[in-house]
Structures are given as C-alpha cells and as structure tokens.
Design a protein around this motif. Structure first.
Motif, short mmCIF file in Angstrom:
data_model
loop_
_atom_site.label_atom_id
_atom_site.label_comp_id
_atom_site.label_asym_id
_atom_site.label_seq_id
_atom_site.Cartn_x
_atom_site.Cartn_y
_atom_site.Cartn_z
N TRP A 130 50.71 44.55 -18.82
CA TRP A 130 51.18 44.74 -17.44
C TRP A 130 52.11 45.94 -17.34
O TRP A 130 52.16 46.62 -16.30
N GLN A 156 49.95 49.32 -17.71
CA GLN A 156 48.99 49.43 -16.61
C GLN A 156 49.66 49.82 -15.30
O GLN A 156 49.16 50.67 -14.56
N LEU A 214 54.80 41.30 -9.55
CA LEU A 214 53.93 42.49 -9.62
C LEU A 214 52.78 42.41 -8.63
O LEU A 214 52.36 43.44 -8.08
N SER A 267 43.86 43.88 -13.19
CA SER A 267 44.42 43.31 -14.42
C SER A 267 45.05 41.95 -14.13
O SER A 267 45.94 41.82 -13.30
N SER A 302 46.96 40.34 -16.11
CA SER A 302 48.35 40.31 -16.57
C SER A 302 49.30 40.82 -15.49
O SER A 302 50.46 40.41 -15.44
N VAL A 303 48.81 41.71 -14.62
CA VAL A 303 49.62 42.18 -13.50
C VAL A 303 49.64 41.14 -12.38
O VAL A 303 50.70 40.78 -11.88
N ARG A 304 48.47 40.64 -12.01
CA ARG A 304 48.38 39.68 -10.89
C ARG A 304 49.12 38.40 -11.18
O ARG A 304 49.77 37.83 -10.29
N LEU A 345 51.55 37.66 -13.51
CA LEU A 345 52.88 37.62 -14.13
C LEU A 345 53.83 36.83 -13.24
O LEU A 345 54.09 37.21 -12.09
#
Length: 416
Positions: free
Chosen positions: A222, A225, A285, A394, A396-398, A400
């Motif tokens: 995250w 990216q 994020l 991603s 991991s971004v959505r 977190l």
C-alpha cells in the motif's frame, strides 16, 4: 468524537508546545513566500530570476530528503527540527539583511536559498513523523487535524499578512519577521520531551539504513503503490493546475477570479479539517484516494469551461478531497509503521511525490503549445481519474483499516 475528545491532544504538554511551534512556523512560511517573491522582483523584474531562487531551494530539499529520514530515525526529532529552524532563521535573516541594506544580488539569494532548502530537506521527515511520539495512538486523528487546521488556516491568512507587511514596511522587513518566527519556533520546542530511542537507533551506517528503508518501502504494497500513484498525480497537478491554470485564468476569468478559485480550494481544506476533528475516518486510504479524484473536475472545467462560479465550486470540493487524503495518509503511515522506520518511510514518500513537481511544471507548457491547452487539460483530467482507479485496484490500499488504539511506541505523558 466529541469536541472534548477533538481538542484532547492540546491537554498534552508535549503536543501543546509542538502545536505552538508549528503555528508560528507555518505563519512565517506563508508570509515568506510573498515577501521573497517581491524581494526578488525588487532586484530584477525577471520571472526567470524568481524561478532560479525558488528552484535553488527546492532542488537541495528533494536531494536531502532520504538523508533526513535516516537522521530523524537516528536522533531526537525535536532536536533535528530545532537545528533546522535555527539554520533557516540564519539564512532568512541574512537575506533580510541584504535586502534591507540594498546590497542583495540574485546570486546571493540563490546561495542562501540553497542553504534553506538543505536544512528543510533534512527536517521534513522529522516533522512528518514526530506526532506518534507526542500523543497516544487514540489521539492521532485529532492531533493531525489540529495541525492541519493551523496549516489550512494560515493558507488563507498568511499570504494576506505577508502582502500587508510588504506594502507597509517592505519585503526586507517582512523577511526579517519570518526569520524571527523560525527562531521562536525553535525555542517553543525546548520544553518537548520525547521517549528515548531504542537501542541501536544511534547507528551511523547511513547506507545500511537507507537500504533498510528502501526494503521496507518496497515490501509494503500500500505504501509504494500510493506513492507511485501520487508521483503521476503530482506531475498532472503541478502542470495542469499550477502551471497552465494561471495562464488560462489571465485570459478568461482574470487574476482576481483565479484568486477566488484558490481561496475556495483553501476553504474546502479548512472546513474538512474542522469536520475531521469530530468524525473518525475509517478506511483511510480508500476514502483518501476517492477524495483525491475530486481534483479531476476542476482540471476538466479549466480546459472546457473556465467560468468563475463552476471553478470555485469544483475547487472547493477538490480541497475537501485533498484534506481527506492528507488525513488518511498520515493515519495510515503513523498507525501502521513502527517508530524506528517512520521517518525513512516518510522520506521515500516525499521523494516520490516532490520529484514529479518540477517535471510537471516544465512539461505542460510545451505540451499545451504542441497539442492545445484544452486537449491537454481534458486528457489530464481523464488521466487523473485513471491513476486513482489503478491505485484503488490494489486490495492492500482499499482494505487498509484503522489500527487499534494501542500505542506503537511509548509516549511520554506530559499531560497537564
């Protein structure tokens, strides 16, 4: 979150002194940008000379960001900030003295601006990463919001105060006032006490520490990216909004109209900061990147229909989105990265973000000449949304989440 909880960080002695230091420092910085511009123009009417002075500060700042991250993870962060503030006070004071005495030449301002940029680059990671050492994790959002409130408020008031000083007493004295604020900011940090560094933090192997920082950066999906995405977004923002924007405004809505647009953006930032003092930001994020996408509409309007009312509304909403991202990003960093790595993480983040700014500023003028202003701005708006969408692909971004309200590192009490 109640108002009592929103201002709870101010009851912490350490944060209260740090907040006062940031307030004074931010006010001085906002005034100085106006004062320095007019000081240069008093010496020469050349905008090229002004660009040289500004670039002289930006280039060493970017170059030293990574080293600043190592220093801030190795030494007490308040000490790093104090030394930087004193260095900035000395260089700004020298500029003020040269302007007031009538001996200032552009090359002198360039040299002194290099000094300012160098100390700023070393200090930036420390300033960005010190908050988790000042307040408990449960108070990170209101603490960040209070700092943002100061910054965004000064974005509205600082330039006006600086312009008033320039008009009434001259740019030299305005720069002298800024130098004094740097010294006061350093003094206000003296009562702040931080928890001791963990054993081994005093290591002096800079290359190894930079390598560790890069390994952590690349191993955290995250993190890299979003930084990679923001490199592209800042390239577009700097070129489309800050470079082409004033030129288009000059031919359409006028300079005063452009001032209204920028003020509306600042108002959106400020209002959102007040809201985030009360409203807990979940999925930092996801919401932050969705907020960033609100910058695309004003870029599009600038190209196809540059009217004051539409741009003011769009810029206000863009300011709202930018502040949501700023809060979400700081929470993601401060809650999910351990203290011993946080400054280096911020330094890689800043390097990835800042490096794109001058590239966008230099590229968009020739692009507009080659392909047309409207076409470049329409493509820029579409590309802006596309980059946000790619980052949000991603998981991991959505996904977190906010971290549990337990401290990563011990925070000294300091509560009054």
């Amino acid at each position: 979150m109640t108002w009592t909880e929103a201002i709870a960080p101010l009851r912490n002695r350490n944060f209260a002194w740090y907040f006062a230091s940031r307030f004074v420092n931010t006010l001085g910085n906002m005034m100085a940008s106006i004062a320095l511009a007019f000081a240069v123009l008093d010496i020469t009417d050349s905008p090229i000379a002004l660009g040289q002075v500004l670039a002289a500060r930006t280039i060493p700042m970017v170059a030293l960001l990574l080293y600043g991250g190592v220093i801030a993870d190795r030494l007490p962060r308040t000490l790093v900030l104090q030394v930087s503030n004193v260095g900035s006070a000395a260089s700004q004071g020298a500029i003020a003295a040269l302007v007031l005495s009538g001996h200032a030449e552009i090359w002198m301002l360039v040299v002194l601006s290099v000094v300012q940029g160098a100390v700023s680059g070393v200090a930036f990671p420390a300033m960005a990463s010190v908050l988790p050492q000042l307040v408990p994790r449960s108070e990170l959002q209101p603490a960040n919001a209070l700092v943002s409130l100061t910054r965004n408020g000064m974005m509205v008031l600082g330039p006006t105060a600086g312009a008033l000083l320039v008009v009434t007493v001259g740019s030299g004295w305005a720069l002298a006032v800024d130098a004094a604020t740097w010294l006061l900011s350093a003094a206000l940090l003296l009562p702040v006490t931080l928890p001791p560094k963990e054993p081994g933090a005093e290591s002096a192997d800079t290359v190894r520490e930079l390598r560790e920082g890069w390994t952590f950066f690349w191993a955290t999906p995250w993190l890299w990216q979003v930084v990679l995405g923001f490199g592209a977004l800042n390239f577009i923002h700097a070129g489309a909004w800050f470079t082409l924007g004033p030129a288009i405004a000059d031919d359409t809505i006028g300079r005063q109209g452009w001032g209204f647009v920028l003020s509306a953006e600042a108002a959106g930032l400020l209002l959102t900061t007040v809201v985030l003092l009360r409203v807990r930001l979940e999925r930092p994020l996801l919401l932050g990147m969705l907020g960033v996408a609100l910058m695309a509409p004003p870029i599009l309007l600038l190209g196809v229909s540059p009217h004051v009312v539409g741009l003011v509304v769009a810029a206000f909403l863009a300011g709202v989105g930018m502040e949501v991202f700023g809060m979400g990003w700081n929470l993601a960093m401060q809650e999910n990265i351990e203290d011993g790595m946080l400054s280096r993480a911020y330094s890689y983040d800043a390097l990835g973000s800042f490096v794109a700014l001058p590239v966008g500023q230099l590229a968009f003028g020739p692009l507009a000449v080659a392909f047309g202003v409207e076409e470049v701005l329409v493509v820029s708006a579409v590309a802006y949304v596309a980059v946000v969408a790619l980052v949000l692909c991603s998981r991991s971004v959505r996904d977190l989440p906010r971290a549990p309200a337990t401290p990563v590192a011990q925070v000294t009490s300091g509560t009054s």
